[in-house]
Design a protein around this motif. Structure first.
Motif, short mmCIF file in Angstrom:
data_model
loop_
_atom_site.label_atom_id
_atom_site.label_comp_id
_atom_site.label_asym_id
_atom_site.label_seq_id
_atom_site.Cartn_x
_atom_site.Cartn_y
_atom_site.Cartn_z
N THR A 430 0.84 -1.20 0.00
CA THR A 430 0.00 0.00 0.00
C THR A 430 0.87 1.25 0.00
O THR A 430 0.61 2.22 -0.74
CB THR A 430 -0.93 -0.01 1.22
OG1 THR A 430 -1.65 -1.24 1.26
CG2 THR A 430 -1.92 1.14 1.17
N ILE A 431 1.91 1.25 0.80
CA ILE A 431 2.81 2.42 0.84
C ILE A 431 3.55 2.58 -0.48
O ILE A 431 3.69 3.70 -0.99
CB ILE A 431 3.80 2.30 2.02
CG1 ILE A 431 3.03 2.51 3.34
CG2 ILE A 431 4.94 3.32 1.90
CD1 ILE A 431 3.89 2.43 4.59
N ALA A 432 3.96 1.48 -1.08
CA ALA A 432 4.66 1.58 -2.37
C ALA A 432 3.75 2.16 -3.45
O ALA A 432 4.17 2.99 -4.26
CB ALA A 432 5.17 0.21 -2.79
N VAL A 434 0.80 4.00 -2.96
CA VAL A 434 0.39 5.37 -2.63
C VAL A 434 1.57 6.33 -2.74
O VAL A 434 1.43 7.46 -3.21
CB VAL A 434 -0.21 5.40 -1.21
CG1 VAL A 434 -0.37 6.83 -0.71
CG2 VAL A 434 -1.56 4.68 -1.20
N GLY A 435 2.74 5.87 -2.34
CA GLY A 435 3.93 6.73 -2.40
C GLY A 435 4.51 6.81 -3.80
O GLY A 435 5.43 7.57 -4.04
N GLU A 436 3.95 6.02 -4.72
CA GLU A 436 4.46 5.99 -6.09
C GLU A 436 5.98 5.84 -6.11
O GLU A 436 6.68 6.54 -6.85
CB GLU A 436 4.00 7.24 -6.85
CG GLU A 436 2.48 7.36 -6.94
CD GLU A 436 2.00 8.69 -7.54
OE1 GLU A 436 1.45 8.65 -8.66
OE2 GLU A 436 2.16 9.73 -6.89
N VAL A 437 6.45 4.92 -5.29
CA VAL A 437 7.88 4.70 -5.17
C VAL A 437 8.37 3.93 -6.40
O VAL A 437 7.88 2.83 -6.67
CB VAL A 437 8.21 3.89 -3.89
CG1 VAL A 437 9.72 3.71 -3.76
CG2 VAL A 437 7.62 4.58 -2.66
#
Lengths: 465, 465
Positions: A430-432, A434-437
């Motif tokens: 989810t963080i990857a 949302v963070g568009e990493v």
């Protein structure tokens, strides 16, 4: 109550309504919340919380059974599980939640609220509340009873009865193949109940196909009679026996029938007609959760049909509470994508964990959804049992992890993990998303060894191959 | 072997050496790897893998014991655990790993390698290998035996003997309070062994102080005699009894003694003197893992003392293997921070999971380290037992999560999770740190409900308060 006028009126005191109210109070508004049942809502008393307790003992036992040397061959102690369930739902008493409301500075009115005019809500047909700024409908959803002859007269259970159960029936037939059906089939099977699942199509539709397939296989191994592609034509109850007649003429009988075929918005009797909306329908909102075309009416959570999940409703609630306060006070609204006042993630990254065996954890787009959206899709599949962390976890670990990559942007847009104990893995994806990493950068996010998270490394290796 | 000349010579076929070699082969180089023990290295046979298996049964049993209704009161089946350990270490046979090397196109030479000149390595003093481009030292580390009178003569165990154990001793005294000491104390206590831990300072020094404190408390609850702030002055063995004399004159006796006081680089006899380096010392490298001042000598993994962890060594190995190939072929080197050819994360985001009870998962900076680095620190602490996912997990869940925020940049720079089953939570923090995802954006990464990951929401709420 010394006044009938508030800055904001919130209808429905589930987690969503509570969060809208709380954020608005924190933003300086006076807020009243109206609730006709228990403060705390469906999730606390009849859904997420009790269902997880019903599932936990079975999951923990499986974990011990599958860990070499833990040497467990025990069965679930159903009475102990139900006692813990009673604790978790506080015996269906909302005193603690009411206290929280008071501490948060939110006024509570008990009763049935209906919108009766512009910025006006009437409780139980007699008490009129006026909103200086906004009204937020947070009444959630209820189990949908499909139109099957005889069903209503068969005293069907919904998720409420199934999670509030006092005595486990000898047998249970479940209509539906979604999250609720799969979770409750898993729990009841672990209680020794003979479970039959009747689903129109594959289990966990809408998720990656392998998720439902894995869950179906595991349910069958646990003794559940899983039938997909079947249609219930008629339901009859005769005393302590309920019988479902299928399209092909076969019959399934059980002690109880649980309907888990979907949700319907609880908007049938909240006065939507007074503002030109259709009673009983889902409510259409913009990303600040304001009803399109209205200056003052908001809808948040399940009623919007954006994402029928507690955590996502609370996320919307934070945006809504903040933006209602901002607009009321003439503060700048931050409604660009990913801004403070919008629920952008509803479109890009809705996480969900299904606590079946194996667990299913998913976020963002499936392969099918990504292709439909015209994304240049790259699918990365990896057998979770191949990572070192799986082999130390259990000798029979079985699982799959799929990542969906947007090749043009070089970022992750979806992920699905299926396997024991994958729930906490999900937030990394989810963080990857949302963070568009960028995937290039993700090479530097080293998974700790030996854990299941090492699948990230395998995905990246696969991507670069 | 038809040639004694290769593009790259790798000394040491642990996971680090294997990855350097593999990436270099993928980059088009010819590679030979020299190994004097088992291909697969310390981690596979005597460290991470067997230790995790020794720990898993106890953890799974605790999980079941703490889940209401799982109704387990069993003990660890030590024989079954050791059988699984034997499987995991393939009975200390490296045939599978050798096969992998062959499949990867890496030449294997067995024997003891020493650097004997520029781009020259001699195996067992007789066979000369020449490198057209580079030599990489990946010999890892060994247990450090502190200079305590009598210790060496007392036949002490290191992590090797403790993870390869055949018969659990009646009692075990452990020197040290780091990760190895804490993990093995946890495992042996679960086997019914009477364990004493003798540590100079608090447990898990270098991590957030509450981590070691929690682990010490839990070890004591499990019956382990944990003594911190003590110094071993002398060790004597008398038959089946080993006695440790402490600085205050008290004595601790046990069947065996395990030394877990740190690691020492295995660089004493690899010919570092031939290239002007100090034998037995850690090797200083730049972020591409090249020895400072050399054009052709690399060191990767534990020997560099950058981060003594398998996963981090493999991460360095990927960078090193790629950059050796790039330099050999005149391809552009991407050595800017977070570039493909550098191990930037060694400085910013080294994840580590300690599989104790509770588990400790940490990444990035501790509060103390962040302050020392001059960062404008904001500490976010949250009691993990307060999240909904903990209460469904267990009625007695106890844990803590700390986030370290860089206020100037508005990003996370460190995180520590302490509690049951937090291992898979860690990667979410690693991605947030490495991806430099702003806290503002992290509000949109919604944790699924009810899971332990919900602590992310609590951190953000705390941060905005």
């Amino acid at each position: 109550m010394d006044t009938a006028e508030f800055d904001l009126i919130v209808i429905g005191a589930g987690p969503v309504g509570e969060n809208v109210a709380d954020r608005a109070v924190q933003g300086g508004l006076s807020v009243v919340i109206v609730e006709s049942e228990l403060v705390g809502g469906e999730c606390s008393y009849w859904a997420c919380m009790p269902s997880k307790v019903l599932l936990r003992a079975g999951a923990a036992l499986r974990g011990a059974r599958d860990a070499p040397g833990a040497g467990v061959a025990g069965a679930v102690d159903v009475a102990a599980v139900l006692r813990r369930r009673d604790e978790i739902v506080h015996d269906w008493n909302d005193a603690g939640q009411v206290e929280w409301l008071q501490g948060a500075g939110i006024e509570l009115v008990r009763g049935h609220a209906r919108i009766t005019g512009e910025r006006e809500v009437t409780v139980d047909g007699e008490r009129v509340l006026r909103a200086r700024h906004a009204v937020a409908v947070c009444t959630g959803s209820a189990a949908l009873l499909p139109d099957i002859p005889g069903l209503v007269d068969a005293a069907p259970w919904t998720s409420r009865e199934a999670t509030a159960v006092r005595e486990i029936p000898e047998s249970l037939v479940i209509l539906g193949g979604g999250v609720v059906a799969c979770e409750l089939a898993t729990a009841y099977a672990s209680f020794g109940c003979a479970v039959t699942v009747l689903a129109r199509s594959r289990l966990l539709g809408g998720m990656e196909p392998f998720a439902g397939d894995r869950v179906a296989t595991a349910l069958r191994t646990a003794g559940v009679d899983v039938r997909t592609g079947v249609d219930a034509q008629r339901v009859t109850r005769s005393g302590s026996r309920v019988t479902v007649e299928l399209g092909d003429g076969t019959r399934v009988a059980a002690s109880e029938i649980l309907v888990a075929t979907g949700r319907t918005p609880r908007t049938g009797d909240v006065g939507l007609d007074a503002v030109g909306l259709e009673p009983g329908a889902w409510i259409d909102v913009d990303d600040t959760m304001r009803v399109r075309g209205s200056e003052w009416l908001y809808a948040v959570g399940d009623v919007t049909h954006r994402a029928l999940l507690t955590h996502q409703g609370k996320y919307q609630a934070r945006a809504a509470g903040d933006v209602i306060a901002a607009r009321a006070q003439g503060v700048a609204v931050d409604d660009a994508p990913w801004g403070r006042h919008v629920a952008t993630a509803d479109h890009a990254a809705v996480p969900q964990v299904t606590f079946t065996d194996p667990e299913v954890a998913s976020v963002g787009l499936t392969e099918a959804a990504a292709r439909k959206a015209g994304i240049a899709v790259r699918v990365l599949d990896y057998n979770l049992s191949w990572v070192a962390g799986a082999s130390t976890h259990s000798a029979r670990y079985d699982g799959t992890a799929r990542a969906i990559v947007d090749e043009d942007r070089g970022v992750l847009v979806g992920a699905t993990f299926v396997g024991p104990d994958v729930a906490e893995l999900l937030h990394s994806a989810t963080i990857a998303i949302v963070g568009e990493v960028p995937l290039r950068r993700l090479w530097h996010a080293v998974p700790p060894y030996p854990t299941l998270s090492e699948v990230w490394l395998r995905w990246l290796e696969e991507y670069d191959r």
